[in-house]
Design a protein around this motif. Structure first.
Motif, mmCIF file in Angstrom:
data_model
loop_
_atom_site.group_PDB
_atom_site.id
_atom_site.type_symbol
_atom_site.label_atom_id
_atom_site.label_comp_id
_atom_site.label_asym_id
_atom_site.label_seq_id
_atom_site.Cartn_x
_atom_site.Cartn_y
_atom_site.Cartn_z
ATOM 1 N N PHE A 44 0.871 -1.175 0.000
ATOM 2 C CA PHE A 44 0.000 0.000 0.000
ATOM 3 C C PHE A 44 0.909 1.226 0.000
ATOM 4 N N ASP A 47 0.551 -1.778 -5.885
ATOM 5 C CA ASP A 47 -0.089 -1.037 -4.794
ATOM 6 C C ASP A 47 -1.605 -1.225 -4.824
ATOM 7 N N ASP A 48 -2.173 -1.444 -3.653
ATOM 8 C CA ASP A 48 -3.635 -1.540 -3.513
ATOM 9 C C ASP A 48 -3.969 -1.456 -2.035
ATOM 10 N N GLU A 49 -5.253 -1.511 -1.718
ATOM 11 C CA GLU A 49 -5.688 -1.519 -0.324
ATOM 12 C C GLU A 49 -5.519 -2.921 0.261
ATOM 13 N N HIS A 68 -7.448 -5.037 1.836
ATOM 14 C CA HIS A 68 -8.467 -6.035 1.533
ATOM 15 C C HIS A 68 -8.307 -6.575 0.115
ATOM 16 N N VAL A 124 0.589 -5.570 4.332
ATOM 17 C CA VAL A 124 -0.760 -5.101 4.641
ATOM 18 C C VAL A 124 -0.749 -4.466 6.028
ATOM 19 N N ASP A 183 -13.491 -4.183 3.261
ATOM 20 C CA ASP A 183 -13.215 -2.868 2.704
ATOM 21 C C ASP A 183 -13.762 -1.792 3.645
ATOM 22 N N TYR A 184 -13.596 -0.532 3.262
ATOM 23 C CA TYR A 184 -13.949 0.557 4.167
ATOM 24 C C TYR A 184 -15.459 0.746 4.298
ATOM 25 N N PRO A 203 -8.471 10.043 0.475
ATOM 26 C CA PRO A 203 -7.829 8.732 0.643
ATOM 27 C C PRO A 203 -6.318 8.803 0.739
ATOM 28 N N ASP A 204 -5.718 9.932 0.330
ATOM 29 C CA ASP A 204 -4.262 10.055 0.304
ATOM 30 C C ASP A 204 -3.782 10.865 1.514
#
Length: 310
Positions: free
Chosen positions: A98, A126-128, A130, A146, A157-158, A230-231
């Motif tokens: 991430f 790169d990813d979240e 989940h 993670v 997820d969120y 999100p950033d």
């Protein structure tokens, strides 16, 4: 059944459209459509229902999907085990991560990996978290960095939807990543500052439950700017502009933005656990094992340190 067609099917099921699956596989949409038609002819039943909004699994598709995922995972494990017979680590590794981990742990780990094992080629995805668990389950990555927040499953997820069960991965702790406060240089931080200054973001920002609870225990309700960001870099840029206090993980503030100061939270605050994940029951190639060891070594150095945390 043809492995390529099974892989196409799992990508269509994952992405929801032929176009997105084609992009993920470097195919053309027409090639994806042809592969799916041939697979449906092989199994003798429609696997997908096509709509204007994408595709949905039929009852036959829902039966085949977990079987297809298992078959592809077993083939990937067999390939990894066979390549391990060659001895010295070599070849390609796909490492899920991430952004804040990539920018800190990942960059240093890649440099050290090139130094120790020049025959290993590591590509970072790169990813979240989940989504990374799902990628591990499907063997689209071999390893993943993670994070886990208290009381929250990694694979949700969120919005609270279960993307992948946490038990698809074997998890090894790498380091703890406490949240810190980023404020304009010279500005106060801590609970007293939060009485007067809003927190950048919203109540739904991961980790804010612990901050809200600390403020309420001190007798006040914190205010939030309401931004949907999100950033974490955006949080810190707004803090530098005087919009409020940015409460972000330490990894995200490893290189303080000019005009800001980074402070430890005087009430403890939330802590992310940074973990190294690999597929449960899977076989890691020699290249993946070498990459995992480098990541553990970098984390053992307690990297990164936030230089001006007070």
């Amino acid at each position: 059944m043809n492995l390529t067609r099974l892989r196409v099917f799992t990508e269509v099921a994952r992405t929801g459209t032929f176009a997105a699956a084609a992009d993920a596989l470097s195919f053309t949409p027409s090639a994806v459509s042809q592969q799916m038609a041939r697979l449906e002819a092989e199994v003798g039943a429609p696997l997908l229902e096509r709509t204007t909004r994408g595709v949905h699994l039929t009852s036959a598709g829902r039966v085949l999907l977990p079987r297809a995922q298992d078959i592809l995972a077993r083939v990937a494990d067999a390939h990894a085990e066979l390549t391990a017979l060659r001895g010295d680590p070599s070849g390609a590794v796909r490492l899920g991560s991430f952004p804040t981990a990539t920018q800190t742990l990942g960059t240093r780990a890649l440099a050290l990996l090139r130094e120790r094992h020049p025959e290993v080629r590591c590509a970072i995805v790169d990813d979240e978290p989940h989504a990374l668990l799902a990628a591990l389950r499907d063997r689209r990555v071999e390893l993943a960095i993670v994070f886990r927040l208290p009381g929250r499953a990694i694979g949700r997820d969120y919005a609270g939807r279960l993307v992948a069960s946490d038990d698809v991965a074997e998890l090894t702790p790498l380091l703890h990543d406490p949240f810190v406060a980023v404020v304009p240089a010279g500005a106060p931080a801590g609970l007293d500052a939060l009485r007067r200054t809003p927190i950048i973001g919203s109540r739904g920002t991961p980790g804010m439950d612990a901050v809200i609870a600390a403020c309420q225990a001190a007798g006040f309700a914190p205010r939030f700017t309401g931004h949907a960001l999100p950033d974490y870099g955006s949080h810190q840029a707004l803090a530098a502009a005087g919009d409020g206090v940015a409460i972000v993980p330490r990894l995200a503030a490893a290189v303080p933005r000019p005009g800001t100061a980074v402070h430890a939270l005087d009430f403890g605050g939330p802590v992310r656990e940074i973990l190294l994940a690999r597929a449960a029951g899977g076989f890691a190639s020699a290249a993946a094992e070498a990459t995992a060891q480098v990541l553990r070594d970098v984390a053992a150095e307690r990297f990164p340190q936030v230089g001006d945390v007070r």
